[in-house]
Design an enzyme around this catalytic site. Structure first.
Site, PDB file in Angstrom:
ATOM      1  CG  HIS A  73     -51.085  46.246-140.012  1.00  0.00           C
ATOM      2  ND1 HIS A  73     -51.815  47.414-139.964  1.00  0.00           N
ATOM      3  CD2 HIS A  73     -50.998  45.785-138.751  1.00  0.00           C
ATOM      4  CE1 HIS A  73     -52.154  47.651-138.700  1.00  0.00           C
ATOM      5  NE2 HIS A  73     -51.677  46.691-137.952  1.00  0.00           N
ATOM      6  CD  GLU A 125     -48.597  48.380-137.606  1.00  0.00           C
ATOM      7  OE1 GLU A 125     -48.272  47.247-137.243  1.00  0.00           O
ATOM      8  OE2 GLU A 125     -49.408  49.083-137.000  1.00  0.00           O
ATOM      9  CG  ASP A 167     -45.221  44.465-133.914  1.00  0.00           C
ATOM     10  OD1 ASP A 167     -44.508  45.459-134.127  1.00  0.00           O
ATOM     11  OD2 ASP A 167     -46.439  44.422-134.188  1.00  0.00           O
ATOM     12  CG  ASP A 195     -52.930  49.621-142.836  1.00  0.00           C
ATOM     13  OD1 ASP A 195     -52.877  49.221-141.670  1.00  0.00           O
ATOM     14  OD2 ASP A 195     -53.926  50.222-143.289  1.00  0.00           O
ATOM     15  CE  LYS A 213     -47.475  41.005-135.124  1.00  0.00           C
ATOM     16  NZ  LYS A 213     -47.790  41.683-136.400  1.00  0.00           N
TER      17      LYS A 213
END
Lengths: 403, 403
Positions: free
Chosen positions: A321, A271, A218, A294, A188
């Site tokens: 997450h 998240e 992200d 999360d 990522k």
């Protein structure tokens, strides 16, 4: 969006005559004391009370339905993170008492027991408890085989290590290649500050890992909807797998608009999603291809069970997450429970891994060949080492005294 | 949902060499100390700094964009309520320095100045700053006439006094008749505990006030979507004007489904809506007929300006939430600014009035013939009397010592 994280945690120890349970919520520095205050505000609902380990759903609702504390949410922000810390501590205790890691504790429950853990308020237009029970019952025949595969192969991970903003191009390329060599099938990259730089970094990463490895990007909520669409289209030639947090975590309709515009690039978010009601809508609106729950932002294990059930109902994979403080340790239990008893598959599921702060945990995660190894130690893996707690206690601990 | 409110407030005094500004956020008891902690967490961003009264939008963003505190929201819950208290205190100060009540301070600004106060992040898919500037410019020719009408007639109010749950039928009927006699053209009943009782109370209220007075009903988030639809349909024969907070304040799509199902009964919501991003979606989804902003839950005057502009863009009236601690005092400024400079009309607009706790405020609201009288004293009417503050200071004040 998070330029100067100073990883911190508000830590809960639930002391009972059966033993102790450990939980926490994590912050990135300033405001950690607000979470401490929010946890303390729940203390009168917990201390001195009887804890029924067979009714942790009721225990969670007792915290979440307090009408006066609810005013500070409802079910969001500091009071909700505080509830997460306490509820996770109760599950850590329940696992220890049962002698099972929490993923196994949950995966051994009946469909009815699992459904009873969730708070169904505000969900029944999308999924009723009866439908959730049926969904779990349909998965019963596969549980043993899935558990065996989990124990044999672990759960697939991806790594964010190569992609932090601020790394040199050389470092990015080196770490991306290293991740592939270590067995990861997904990496990522953080994006969102400079589109030209992101295009360059994405191209370098793609060249480094080749066409067969997924590269997620992200944005950490940096964009408005039109900007998100434009930016992702600029990255599209290099085949990004998902765009994560393209805009505000509250913006269900914004995510839906972005998803329609950037397909086949997937949209991932969660998240910072406050609670199951927003997750429900992300699913109802077709706003996300991947849900990223999360462990400590929604109300711990119980609310995450509701989110896993909703995701299964809509056929959307959950890729939690992780990173931060101890999130890897906790979310592995949720993904493994999901695999064994809810979703029944690892297809499209991959669990974030960040190699950071594991040394403070009594039962740290183990990664082998790009997979999380299923934890075997009883509890939720939330317990920090006594020495780490003592060293980092604010404000009196030696780390603070020497700062 | 709020069975035992113990009205409390976290109170801010912003002391500057130009004078003091006052602000607060209100809670219903437990957890007020969490808001205090959240306000204190912002102190390093405020104390000792220069305050530019010509850039209060920048001041607000300085609080809201702090990356570490933002982690506790983002833009929701205790940290957001804390920001509201501080931002409102800055506007109270700005009004006092300018010698104007804040409604007038805002209504005398240029379109560009007003637009600069709002935080446009996450809004531009629905409304751009340029479009908002145009919208405000279109209203410029009417400002003087609207201000003159406001000063002459005031702003229309409605009263929640007759409709609290727990009142006897006799008391409900008596208070409903009294409200009409006092000049109110709308009353409100709390509903949601017992459908048979609600049907009876609604029938009695309708008989008491006749067909020409609006009766709003308020469920305070008690229902899931299907239950809300069923319940409102049971009340429909008695012509409820709006159903308020039928379900979770986070559930944009749920509100939209309810609105489609219960029309022509209107759907109203907003007192617990966390921020402008949820309000934006309520408008985009056609989920609400009436937006009920709150003065102290979203980030004070600046975020409420964004919400008023969004509502004007979509042609949806704003009828703020009031009651609680000092909300009537603050929201009157927002509605009056809306009337003079944004919406330009009182059509469909009515401001909640609860006769409660005004005695603690230095410049309490005045209601004449069912209308709020425009305040003339400089500031945001947020300042509490020194004696009230001293008496209620927690934990040392005499009210607490004697409790």
């Amino acid at each position: 969006m998070n330029p100067d994280p100073d990883y911190s945690a508000a830590y809960v120890v639930l002391r009972t005559d059966l033993g102790d349970g450990h939980g926490f919520c994590f912050t990135i520095g300033r405001g950690n004391e607000v979470c401490v205050a929010a946890i303390r505000a729940h203390a009168p609902l917990v201390t001195g009370r009887a804890l029924d380990l067979d009714d942790l759903g009721g225990f969670a609702k007792g915290l979440l339905h307090d009408s006066q504390l609810r005013w500070l949410g409802p079910e969001k922000g500091a009071v909700h993170m505080a509830a997460a810390a306490i509820i996770n501590a109760a599950f850590d205790l329940a696992g220890k008492v049962a002698g099972k890691p929490v993923w196994k504790l949950l995966a051994d429950m009946s469909p009815e027991q699992i459904v009873d853990l969730a708070d169904w308020r505000y969900l029944t237009d999308a999924l009723t408890p009866a439908d959730a029970t049926d969904l779990l019952a349909d998965m019963l025949p596969g549980r043993n085989a899935q558990e065996a595969r989990l124990l044999q192969y672990g759960f697939p991970a991806y790594t964010t290590t190569p992609g932090w903003l601020g790394y040199s191009d050389d470092k990015l390329v080196r770490l991306a290649r290293q991740a592939v060599a270590e067995g990861f099938s997904q990496i990522k990259l953080k994006v969102g500050v400079d589109v030209a730089a992101d295009v360059r970094r994405m191209r370098l990463a793609r060249e480094a890992v080749g066409p067969g490895v997924r590269i997620a990007v992200d944005a950490n909520q940096r964009w408005d909807v039109p900007e998100a669409i434009e930016w992702v289209r600029a990255l599209a030639p290099f085949d990004p797998y998902w765009i994560e947090e393209p805009t505000s975590p509250d913006d269900v309709l914004g995510h839906a608009a972005i998803r329609r515009a950037v397909a086949p690039v997937k949209v991932a978010t969660g998240e910072h999603v406050a609670n199951r009601v927003i997750f429900k809508q992300l699913l109802q609106a077709g706003a996300a291809d991947v849900l990223q729950l999360d462990a400590c932002r929604v109300a711990g294990v119980t609310e995450n069970i509701a989110i896993l059930l909703l995701a299964a109902r809509f056929g959307v994979p959950v890729c939690p997450h992780a990173g931060g403080v101890g999130l890897c340790e906790v979310v592995q239990h949720l993904s493994m429970f999901d695999y064994v008893a809810v979703g029944g598959s690892t297809r499209g599921r991959v669990l974030e891994y960040v190699d950071h702060l594991h040394e403070h945990f009594a039962d740290p995660v183990r990664i082998v060949d790009g997979h999380y190894v299923a934890p075997s130690r009883p509890g939720l893996s939330t317990e920090m080492k006594a020495a780490s707690l003592a060293d980092h206690l604010h404000p009196g601990g030696p780390v603070w005294r020497n700062a």
